[in-house]
Design a protein around this motif. Structure first.
Motif, PDB file in Angstrom:
ATOM      1  N   ARG A   1       0.841  -1.205   0.000  1.00 13.27           N
ATOM      2  CA  ARG A   1       0.000   0.000   0.000  1.00 13.27           C
ATOM      3  C   ARG A   1       0.868   1.245   0.000  1.00 13.27           C
ATOM      4  NH1 ARG A   1      -2.065  -2.944   4.239  1.00 13.27           N
ATOM      5  NH2 ARG A   1      -3.724  -4.374   3.618  1.00 13.27           N
ATOM      6  N   ARG A   2       0.413   2.210  -0.774  1.00 18.19           N
ATOM      7  CA  ARG A   2       1.172   3.447  -0.912  1.00 18.19           C
ATOM      8  C   ARG A   2       0.233   4.634  -0.906  1.00 18.19           C
ATOM      9  NH1 ARG A   2       5.391   1.827  -5.813  1.00 18.19           N
ATOM     10  NH2 ARG A   2       6.778   0.511  -4.572  1.00 18.19           N
ATOM     11  N   GLY A   3       0.807   5.802  -1.123  1.00 18.47           N
ATOM     12  CA  GLY A   3       0.005   7.007  -1.225  1.00 18.47           C
ATOM     13  C   GLY A   3      -0.347   7.589   0.126  1.00 18.47           C
ATOM     14  N   LEU A   4      -1.124   8.660   0.073  1.00 16.33           N
ATOM     15  CA  LEU A   4      -1.536   9.338   1.283  1.00 16.33           C
ATOM     16  C   LEU A   4      -2.351   8.391   2.153  1.00 16.33           C
ATOM     17  CD1 LEU A   4      -1.637  12.060   2.816  1.00 16.33           C
ATOM     18  CD2 LEU A   4      -3.770  12.555   1.601  1.00 16.33           C
ATOM     19  N   ARG A   5      -1.903   8.191   3.380  1.00 11.27           N
ATOM     20  CA  ARG A   5      -2.564   7.296   4.338  1.00 11.27           C
ATOM     21  C   ARG A   5      -2.688   5.867   3.800  1.00 11.27           C
ATOM     22  NH1 ARG A   5      -7.503  11.032   6.814  1.00 11.27           N
ATOM     23  NH2 ARG A   5      -6.177  12.756   7.529  1.00 11.27           N
ATOM     24  N   ARG A   6      -1.766   5.510   2.913  1.00  6.78           N
ATOM     25  CA  ARG A   6      -1.698   4.138   2.394  1.00  6.78           C
ATOM     26  C   ARG A   6      -3.035   3.703   1.799  1.00  6.78           C
ATOM     27  NH1 ARG A   6       2.212   0.785   4.415  1.00  6.78           N
ATOM     28  NH2 ARG A   6       0.730  -0.872   4.901  1.00  6.78           N
TER      29      ARG A   6
ATOM     30  N   GLU B   1      -3.619   3.334  -1.473  1.00  4.34           N
ATOM     31  CA  GLU B   1      -3.464   2.731  -2.793  1.00  4.34           C
ATOM     32  C   GLU B   1      -2.695   1.432  -2.648  1.00  4.34           C
ATOM     33  OE1 GLU B   1      -1.551   5.489  -5.354  1.00  4.34           O
ATOM     34  OE2 GLU B   1      -2.977   7.109  -4.970  1.00  4.34           O
ATOM     35  N   ALA B   2      -3.262   0.352  -3.159  1.00  4.32           N
ATOM     36  CA  ALA B   2      -2.598  -0.949  -3.124  1.00  4.32           C
ATOM     37  C   ALA B   2      -2.017  -1.246  -4.502  1.00  4.32           C
ATOM     38  CB  ALA B   2      -3.575  -2.038  -2.714  1.00  4.32           C
ATOM     39  N   GLU B   3      -0.715  -1.497  -4.554  1.00  2.00           N
ATOM     40  CA  GLU B   3      -0.066  -1.786  -5.836  1.00  2.00           C
ATOM     41  C   GLU B   3      -0.458  -3.166  -6.346  1.00  2.00           C
ATOM     42  OE1 GLU B   3       4.425  -2.176  -7.780  1.00  2.00           O
ATOM     43  OE2 GLU B   3       4.152  -1.303  -5.777  1.00  2.00           O
ATOM     44  N   PHE B   4      -0.640  -4.115  -5.414  1.00  2.64           N
ATOM     45  CA  PHE B   4      -0.961  -5.483  -5.795  1.00  2.64           C
ATOM     46  C   PHE B   4      -2.237  -5.958  -5.117  1.00  2.64           C
ATOM     47  CE2 PHE B   4       3.741  -5.286  -6.043  1.00  2.64           C
ATOM     48  CZ  PHE B   4       3.891  -5.531  -7.400  1.00  2.64           C
ATOM     49  N   LYS B   5      -2.936  -6.828  -5.825  1.00  4.41           N
ATOM     50  CA  LYS B   5      -4.139  -7.465  -5.295  1.00  4.41           C
ATOM     51  C   LYS B   5      -3.752  -8.860  -4.805  1.00  4.41           C
ATOM     52  CE  LYS B   5      -8.937  -8.510  -6.569  1.00  4.41           C
ATOM     53  NZ  LYS B   5      -9.899  -8.605  -7.702  1.00  4.41           N
ATOM     54  N   VAL B   6      -4.024  -9.139  -3.530  1.00  2.00           N
ATOM     55  CA  VAL B   6      -3.517 -10.357  -2.895  1.00  2.00           C
ATOM     56  C   VAL B   6      -4.670 -11.188  -2.338  1.00  2.00           C
ATOM     57  CG1 VAL B   6      -1.976 -11.292  -1.119  1.00  2.00           C
ATOM     58  CG2 VAL B   6      -1.387  -9.154  -2.294  1.00  2.00           C
TER      59      VAL B   6
ATOM     60  N   ALA C   1      -8.770  -6.001   4.029  1.00  2.00           N
ATOM     61  CA  ALA C   1      -8.104  -4.699   4.032  1.00  2.00           C
ATOM     62  C   ALA C   1      -7.907  -4.301   2.577  1.00  2.00           C
ATOM     63  CB  ALA C   1      -6.763  -4.776   4.770  1.00  2.00           C
ATOM     64  N   LEU C   2      -7.489  -3.076   2.357  1.00  2.00           N
ATOM     65  CA  LEU C   2      -7.299  -2.590   0.997  1.00  2.00           C
ATOM     66  C   LEU C   2      -6.323  -3.499   0.253  1.00  2.00           C
ATOM     67  CD1 LEU C   2      -7.960  -0.258  -0.990  1.00  2.00           C
ATOM     68  CD2 LEU C   2      -5.858   0.837  -0.197  1.00  2.00           C
ATOM     69  N   GLY C   3      -6.794  -4.116  -0.819  1.00  2.00           N
ATOM     70  CA  GLY C   3      -5.951  -4.986  -1.622  1.00  2.00           C
ATOM     71  C   GLY C   3      -5.824  -6.410  -1.128  1.00  2.00           C
TER      72      GLY C   3
ATOM     73  N   LEU D   1      -0.157  -6.782  11.418  1.00  2.00           N
ATOM     74  CA  LEU D   1       0.896  -6.096  12.155  1.00  2.00           C
ATOM     75  C   LEU D   1       1.109  -4.677  11.648  1.00  2.00           C
ATOM     76  CD1 LEU D   1       3.584  -8.916  12.478  1.00  2.00           C
ATOM     77  CD2 LEU D   1       2.608  -7.630  14.385  1.00  2.00           C
ATOM     78  N   SER D   2       0.902  -4.460  10.362  1.00  2.00           N
ATOM     79  CA  SER D   2       1.111  -3.127   9.795  1.00  2.00           C
ATOM     80  C   SER D   2       0.220  -2.086  10.445  1.00  2.00           C
ATOM     81  CB  SER D   2       0.854  -3.152   8.283  1.00  2.00           C
ATOM     82  OG  SER D   2      -0.493  -3.527   8.003  1.00  2.00           O
TER      83      SER D   2
END
Length: 410
Positions: free
Chosen positions: A174-179, A181-186, A233-235, A371-372
């Motif tokens: 996850r990236r971006g403001l406040r995480r 955006e998810a780069e990968f779908k898991v 969670a996101l992604g 944990l994140s």
């Protein structure tokens, strides 16, 4: 004004369904909504004409899925296969009935409790499709060729569930403001059919899908794979173990093989938690896996059990790459003698180490979050992030190697 309008017909006796569709459609310019206060199976010829004259049919599925499926097939036959049909179903509808609808030609099935956003997305998907989707069994999703990572353990309490849950979470990157955006779908799949704890780690209820798969004996399609997942969670999407106890052998190899194959089509990574037991259906999982993570302690009993499992896994899939993950130990600067002996017995190096961090692990489990979210700066979280980065780089290298090479021929 738009030159062409789109029309939706809602076939349902429930006025709330009609109201929901109407409220959503008003934000899609040029879209009109008609209401038909009836059941699909009750209007026969009228339904055929509605399917011919309108762009989308939305109906509330009844108790007799076979009857609705027959009506859907007739509408498609009457329109030459061009009808676009969306169904709303009770959340308790068996997957066997859902499959009847999708196999008949329904483009999508939403739960009757679907939110306005979910309804809006489904309607846009159907109306913007230039051609109707093919019947179930022919996937319309682009092939992601997701990387499958299996997680096993040498003994109970080794920390395999902790690793599987948090590795899957880290792989979303996850990236971006406040995480946001998810780069990968898991996808995270708990195949410990009897004692899987992935759901409780993420505060998710037990999922009956694997139990239905085992008890009903059907081979899952892509619709089953998609609808059986819960977003944690996101992604990150999870298929938790069921509450009901079922024998491990109740699942068949062809069922597990199909499920994993469909998840690979839909996700960038598929993390699979394995049971600490042997079953025939483990073979297709191991054959599909690009990496197996064996979580173990460094004690003599743990290493001995790890050796036995690794021998079985090697027989099932000769090409499987296995990495040893030492749990609850910090990587020493200089390997101790018992570490060297254990590594020699396994014929593999100790590649990853997960430090003993009970406070961080407990904080995450007690809150039902990764944990994140509970202890992102803990030593345990950092160790799992390092492992996830290695897997992401492996996947990217594979994708780069698969790209066609441009340049002069030598």
């Amino acid at each position: 004004m738009q030159a062409e309008t789109q029309s939706i017909v809602v076939i349902s006796k429930d006025p709330a369904v009609c109201a929901l569709v109407a409220s959503v459609a008003q934000f899609q310019p040029g879209t009109g909504v008609k209401k038909c206060a009836s059941a699909l199976s009750e209007i026969n010829g009228t339904a055929l004409q509605l399917a011919k004259d309108n762009d989308l049919i939305i109906f509330r599925a009844g108790a007799e899925a076979a009857t609705d499926a027959a009506a859907v097939k007739e509408m498609l036959r009457h329109t030459g296969g061009t009808a676009r049909i969306l169904a709303l179903a009770d959340t308790s509808m068996p997957f066997a009935d859902l499959r009847l609808l999708t196999e008949a030609g329904v483009q999508d099935v939403l739960p009757e409790t679907a939110s306005a956003d979910e309804m809006s997305a489904a309607i846009r998907k159907c109306l913007k499709a230039e051609e109707p989707q093919p019947l179930a069994g022919v996937s319309t999703r682009g092939s992601r060729e997701g990387m499958v990572v299996a997680v096993s353990q040498s003994c109970g309490g080794a920390g395999a569930t902790t690793l599987a849950v948090n590795l899957a979470d880290c792989l979303t990157r996850r990236r971006g403001l406040r995480r946001q955006e998810a780069e990968f779908k898991v996808a995270l799949l708990d195949l410990d059919l009897q004692f899987g704890a992935v759901g409780s780690f993420l505060d998710l209820p037990p999922n009956r899908c694997l139990y239905e798969l085992a008890s009903e004996g059907f081979v899952p399609d892509d619709v089953f794979a998609e609808q059986s997942m819960s977003e944690a969670a996101l992604g990150l999407w999870v298929l938790a173990a069921p509450a009901e106890i079922a024998p491990l052998h109740a699942l068949k190899p062809e069922q597990v093989q199909a499920l994993v194959a469909h998840l690979r089509q839909q996700f960038d990574f598929v993390v699979i938690g394995l049971p600490r037991a042997l079953a025939e259906w483990l073979t297709p999982v191991l054959e599909a896996s690009e990496r197996l993570l064996m979580v173990t302690g460094s004690s003599v009993p743990a290493i001995t059990q790890a050796r036995r499992l690794l021998d079985f896994y090697a027989e099932a899939s000769m090409s499987l790459q296995t990495d040893i993950v030492i749990s609850r130990e910090r990587k020493p600067i200089v390997a101790a003698s018992h570490h060297k002996e254990a590594s020699k017995l396994l014929q593999k190096p100790f590649k990853y180490w997960l430090p003993n961090d009970p406070s961080a692990a407990s904080a995450a489990v007690d809150r039902g979050v990764p944990l994140s979210a509970a202890a992102g700066r803990s030593s345990l979280a950092k160790a799992i992030r390092r492992l996830s980065r290695d897997l992401i780089e492996t996947r990217k290298a594979r994708a780069a190697a698969a790209q066609p090479q441009h340049g002069k021929a030598v």
